[in-house]
Each structure stands twice: as C-alpha cells, then as structure tokens.
Design an enzyme around this catalytic site. Sequence first.
Site, PDB file in Angstrom:
ATOM      1  N   HIS A  76      -5.813  27.019 -34.863  1.00  0.00           N
ATOM      2  CA  HIS A  76      -7.216  25.914 -34.629  1.00  0.00           C
ATOM      3  C   HIS A  76      -6.627  24.589 -34.375  1.00  0.00           C
ATOM      4  CE1 HIS A  76     -10.709  24.066 -35.345  1.00  0.00           C
ATOM      5  NE2 HIS A  76     -11.329  24.945 -35.231  1.00  0.00           N
TER       6      HIS A  76
ATOM      7  N   GLU B 280     -10.835  26.275 -26.805  1.00  0.00           N
ATOM      8  CA  GLU B 280     -11.734  25.301 -27.835  1.00  0.00           C
ATOM      9  C   GLU B 280     -11.118  23.774 -27.443  1.00  0.00           C
ATOM     10  OE1 GLU B 280     -13.633  26.912 -31.617  1.00  0.00           O
ATOM     11  OE2 GLU B 280     -11.401  26.082 -32.079  1.00  0.00           O
TER      12      GLU B 280
ATOM     13  N   GLU C 211      -7.458  22.164 -35.436  1.00  0.00           N
ATOM     14  CA  GLU C 211      -7.638  21.178 -36.778  1.00  0.00           C
ATOM     15  C   GLU C 211      -5.962  21.769 -37.484  1.00  0.00           C
ATOM     16  OE1 GLU C 211     -11.289  22.349 -38.441  1.00  0.00           O
ATOM     17  OE2 GLU C 211     -12.265  21.026 -36.796  1.00  0.00           O
TER      18      GLU C 211
ATOM     19  N   GLY D 229     -16.604  19.999 -33.465  1.00  0.00           N
ATOM     20  CA  GLY D 229     -17.425  19.199 -34.521  1.00  0.00           C
ATOM     21  C   GLY D 229     -17.905  17.747 -34.134  1.00  0.00           C
TER      22      GLY D 229
ATOM     23  N   SER E 227     -18.928  22.787 -30.597  1.00  0.00           N
ATOM     24  CA  SER E 227     -20.457  22.456 -30.981  1.00  0.00           C
ATOM     25  C   SER E 227     -21.447  23.571 -30.348  1.00  0.00           C
ATOM     26  CB  SER E 227     -20.736  21.162 -29.981  1.00  0.00           C
ATOM     27  OG  SER E 227     -19.764  20.074 -30.924  1.00  0.00           O
TER      28      SER E 227
ATOM     29  N   ASN F 165     -16.489  30.110 -37.970  1.00  0.00           N
ATOM     30  CA  ASN F 165     -15.370  29.395 -38.808  1.00  0.00           C
ATOM     31  C   ASN F 165     -15.981  28.264 -39.791  1.00  0.00           C
ATOM     32  OD1 ASN F 165     -13.151  27.939 -39.549  1.00  0.00           O
ATOM     33  ND2 ASN F 165     -12.784  26.869 -37.707  1.00  0.00           N
TER      34      ASN F 165
ATOM     35  N   LYS G 293     -14.305  26.804 -41.869  1.00  0.00           N
ATOM     36  CA  LYS G 293     -13.603  25.597 -42.135  1.00  0.00           C
ATOM     37  C   LYS G 293     -13.356  25.720 -43.858  1.00  0.00           C
ATOM     38  CE  LYS G 293     -15.157  23.332 -38.024  1.00  0.00           C
ATOM     39  NZ  LYS G 293     -14.493  22.596 -37.180  1.00  0.00           N
TER      40      LYS G 293
HETATM   41  C1  PEP Z   1     -14.456  25.350 -34.781  1.00  0.00           C
HETATM   42  O1  PEP Z   1     -14.189  24.842 -35.958  1.00  0.00           O
HETATM   43  O2  PEP Z   1     -13.753  26.293 -34.351  1.00  0.00           O
HETATM   44  C2  PEP Z   1     -15.519  24.807 -34.048  1.00  0.00           C
HETATM   45  C3  PEP Z   1     -15.734  25.090 -32.596  1.00  0.00           C
HETATM   46  O3  PEP Z   1     -16.218  24.012 -34.676  1.00  0.00           O
HETATM   47  P1  PEP Z   1     -17.916  23.265 -34.001  1.00  0.00           P
HETATM   48  O4  PEP Z   1     -18.690  24.630 -33.749  1.00  0.00           O
HETATM   49  O5  PEP Z   1     -18.176  22.718 -35.395  1.00  0.00           O
HETATM   50  O6  PEP Z   1     -17.594  22.349 -32.899  1.00  0.00           O
END
Ligand code: PEP
Length: 246
Positions: free
Chosen positions: A90, A162, A92, A168, A208, A4, A6
Amino acid sequence: MAGNWKMYKTPAETGSFFEKFRPLVAATQYCEIVICPPFTNIAAAVEAARGTRIQVGAQNLYWAKEGAFTGEVSGPMIRAAAAAYVIIGHSERRQYFGETDATVLKKIGAALEAGLTPIVCVGELLEHREAGQTDAVLSEQCCEGILRLDDREFAQVVIAYEPVWAIGTGKTATPEIAAAAHRTIRGEVRSRYGEDAAGQVRILYGGSVKPDNVRSLMAQTEIDGALVGGASLDPVSFASIVNFQS
Ligand code: PEP
C-alpha cells in the site's frame, strides 16, 4: 470489493460494523467482499463474518514465518487467524514504512506460501503524473514486483491501482484516467504472461472511491473492482459501494 480500514476501529467497533453491514450485503452475489481491519480486529471480523460471504484480510505481513522480528506478523499467523487476503505494498506503507518493490516481492511470496491472496498495490505520486511519468512508474513497479512471479504464482494475485494523489484526498481519478492506468498495467501483464493472464487478472481501482462515484468507475471495462479506504469504515456507505449495481 475490498475495504481497507487502515488504523481505525477496535474489536467492539468491528462487531458493530458487521452487525449493520451483514444484512446490507446478504443478497449480494456478483462480487467477493473483503474487509481488511487492523491485525487486532481480525479475530473479531472473522467471527462476525462467519456464515456470510464476507472475507477478511490483513493490511500487511512480514516475509519470515516466525522469529525475532518485534512488532511484525507473519503470513502463517494471519492465515491461522482465518484471514484469506492480505494487502501488500500500500502506498502508505511505501511512503511511511520504507517498503520497496523488492520487499513487496518478498511479501507476495510469503503470502502465497501461507495460502493468502495478495492484493498488491501500485500507483504513481502526483509529481510523477505531472511530469508525464505515470506509465513509466507503473511499469517499473510492476516489473520489479509482481511481474517477477512465475505464471502459477501470478495467477493468484490481485492488483490494485491506487494513484497516491487520490488516496484519502477526496480527489478521485476520473474513470478515464483510472482506465488508462489499468490498461498500462494489463499491457505489462500481457507482455510478461500472455493474453489469457491479462484477461484473467483482477485489477482494482483505489483512491477516494465513494457511493456516488463507484458506478462511473466500475462502468470502465478495465476496472474489475475497488479497494476502498475511508468509505469502507461506514457500513451503509461500503454496502452501497458493494451494491452499486442495484
Ligand atoms: C486506500 O486506503 O487504499 C484508499 C484507497 O483510501 P481512500 O479510499 O480513503 O482514498
């Protein structure tokens, strides 16, 4: 293994990423590889992925096919751009853009109708985890969203667990924490659709994921793949996640 991106990269940067990434995953057989760039880069990503096993996805869609919805992009438009996947719900989008389980459900329907595979995200906030509410939150997100699909629709969905506190932040869920949450989600799937569906549904972990922790996460039998944000922006790092077995 899905990346992803973003709100990062231009079409030119997308081309450079693929030039480096393609040879690094050319021999990879065991998994599907998906890159989800911003809408503006889908065409460049599809072009750069032509002739490879890498597939392209969007990060969002709107549920109407077309209409007076300024700034939105529909499922048929994404499909026509030759993307095959779309991330839905997601955290976000839930946190900053008001998405709810109800809008997530509408978006899943629109994605399936357009022939896209939805990657549907669920996950708890830190305050939920600290209050011991993780299972309740995951069950509610599942029951109000994905589990309202009929059997045929559900069979086409990929779920991503998630935990919001791990996205992040550099704080990865331990493999055991991630596996426990996956078991909760799979348990909900089992109650609603039965044993076969629970065994077949793919549940990705996201939060992460990095080259140095992917192996221990993927060692959990509950975890079928990863949704990767930050570490998918660099071709070498994402390739080493994709190729964690070698
Ligand atoms: C994501 O954006 O779905 C995500 C898991 O981000 P990150 O790997 O940066 O934590």
